[in-house]
Design a protein around this motif. Sequence first.
Motif, PDB file in Angstrom:
ATOM      1  N   UNK A   1       0.875  -1.172   0.000  1.00 15.99           N
ATOM      2  CA  UNK A   1       0.000   0.000   0.000  1.00 15.99           C
ATOM      3  C   UNK A   1       0.910   1.218   0.000  1.00 15.99           C
ATOM      4  N   UNK A   2       0.950   1.918  -1.110  1.00 14.64           N
ATOM      5  CA  UNK A   2       1.869   3.052  -1.253  1.00 14.64           C
ATOM      6  C   UNK A   2       1.293   4.042  -2.255  1.00 14.64           C
ATOM      7  N   UNK A   3       0.055   4.445  -2.023  1.00 15.57           N
ATOM      8  CA  UNK A   3      -0.604   5.371  -2.943  1.00 15.57           C
ATOM      9  C   UNK A   3       0.194   6.656  -3.096  1.00 15.57           C
ATOM     10  N   UNK A   4       0.374   7.068  -4.331  1.00 11.30           N
ATOM     11  CA  UNK A   4       1.085   8.315  -4.597  1.00 11.30           C
ATOM     12  C   UNK A   4       2.583   8.162  -4.730  1.00 11.30           C
ATOM     13  N   UNK A   5       3.090   6.963  -4.488  1.00 12.92           N
ATOM     14  CA  UNK A   5       4.528   6.707  -4.610  1.00 12.92           C
ATOM     15  C   UNK A   5       4.844   6.106  -5.983  1.00 12.92           C
TER      16      UNK A   5
ATOM     17  N   UNK B   1      14.116   9.667  -9.799  1.00 14.20           N
ATOM     18  CA  UNK B   1      13.655  10.678  -8.846  1.00 14.20           C
ATOM     19  C   UNK B   1      13.133  11.911  -9.567  1.00 14.20           C
ATOM     20  N   UNK B   2      13.897  12.388 -10.540  1.00 12.89           N
ATOM     21  CA  UNK B   2      13.494  13.581 -11.286  1.00 12.89           C
ATOM     22  C   UNK B   2      12.176  13.356 -12.016  1.00 12.89           C
ATOM     23  N   UNK B   3      12.048  12.209 -12.662  1.00  7.42           N
ATOM     24  CA  UNK B   3      10.826  11.881 -13.387  1.00  7.42           C
ATOM     25  C   UNK B   3       9.641  11.762 -12.433  1.00  7.42           C
TER      26      UNK B   3
ATOM     27  N   UNK C   1       4.527  14.397  -9.874  1.00  6.33           N
ATOM     28  CA  UNK C   1       3.815  14.703  -8.632  1.00  6.33           C
ATOM     29  C   UNK C   1       3.799  13.591  -7.607  1.00  6.33           C
ATOM     30  N   UNK C   2       4.749  12.666  -7.674  1.00  6.86           N
ATOM     31  CA  UNK C   2       4.778  11.560  -6.735  1.00  6.86           C
ATOM     32  C   UNK C   2       5.273  12.008  -5.355  1.00  6.86           C
ATOM     33  N   UNK C   3       4.835  11.286  -4.325  1.00  6.20           N
ATOM     34  CA  UNK C   3       5.191  11.610  -2.947  1.00  6.20           C
ATOM     35  C   UNK C   3       6.574  11.092  -2.571  1.00  6.20           C
ATOM     36  N   UNK C   4       7.064  10.117  -3.336  1.00  9.99           N
ATOM     37  CA  UNK C   4       8.362   9.532  -3.035  1.00  9.99           C
ATOM     38  C   UNK C   4       8.554   8.238  -3.795  1.00  9.99           C
TER      39      UNK C   4
ATOM     40  N   UNK D   1      10.971   9.634   0.797  1.00  8.08           N
ATOM     41  CA  UNK D   1       9.893  10.603   0.597  1.00  8.08           C
ATOM     42  C   UNK D   1      10.396  11.887  -0.045  1.00  8.08           C
ATOM     43  N   UNK D   2       9.524  12.508  -0.835  1.00  7.59           N
ATOM     44  CA  UNK D   2       9.839  13.807  -1.426  1.00  7.59           C
ATOM     45  C   UNK D   2       9.228  14.953  -0.630  1.00  7.59           C
ATOM     46  N   UNK D   3       8.224  14.632   0.170  1.00  8.58           N
ATOM     47  CA  UNK D   3       7.543  15.648   0.982  1.00  8.58           C
ATOM     48  C   UNK D   3       7.524  15.186   2.432  1.00  8.58           C
TER      49      UNK D   3
END
Length: 248
Positions: A69-73, A99-101, A106-109, A149-151
């Motif tokens: 479960x990793x929605x947004x990743x 990572x750049x892509x 808009x991915x969270x990580x 994580x990116x955020x």
Amino acid sequence: MEYIKVTNENIDKEHICCAISNNNDIQVSSKKEWLKEQFREGLVFLKSAERGKCFIEYLPAENAWNPISADGYMYIDCLWVAGSFKGHGYGADLLDACMEDSKSKGKKGLCILSSEKKKPFLSDPKFLQYKGFKVCDEADNGIQLWYLPFVADAPLPEFKECARHPHIEEKGYVLYYTSQCPFNAKYVPIVEEVAKENGVSFRAIHLQSKEEAQNAPTPVTTYALFYDGAYLTNEQMNDRKFLKLLSR
């Protein structure tokens, strides 16, 4: 190093790195057919322009063939740099491109499977730690889910309950596998034949959809071998390795 993004438009002519053989080889054709389906699910396959094992394969975690479960990743299926390509920073290049892509989408990580100590066919935990990844979940068999994580407020990815305690009720050898790893197309039938010749109970379960893979009783779905219900290994078996396993 020059890199090539493999897509449905060029996959028929491009080499896919991990199965160095001609396009008529069952290993190559099975992997390419699997990739063609996953490109429509957002999979990215970035590889060295030179022939060899130097590539990264990733896709939105919602479409990953793993019970997570990793929605947004973004989930990294495979990051493999081997042979003469090792030690030149190409792994970092490929990860940085991912990572750049992923950030641009808009991915969270990012998340990826590994373990406390290096295991075959899983990413090196020392490299992941160096790049800032941390462990966010761990199954009973030692397979870990790592994330970057990116955020700051990104929720932690986690294993689904079906994979947290890898165990099945069936006796004998039971293999769960997918077509993601090209080696399976050649070696699963070989191991089945070895088991038959030696009078060993062996059943191979080919996971053929993301829904099946996302509900599998194992964190690693590319290759997961059980014996009498207990998880054994994610290392692909050939005839010699399997015979050695039987002799223990």
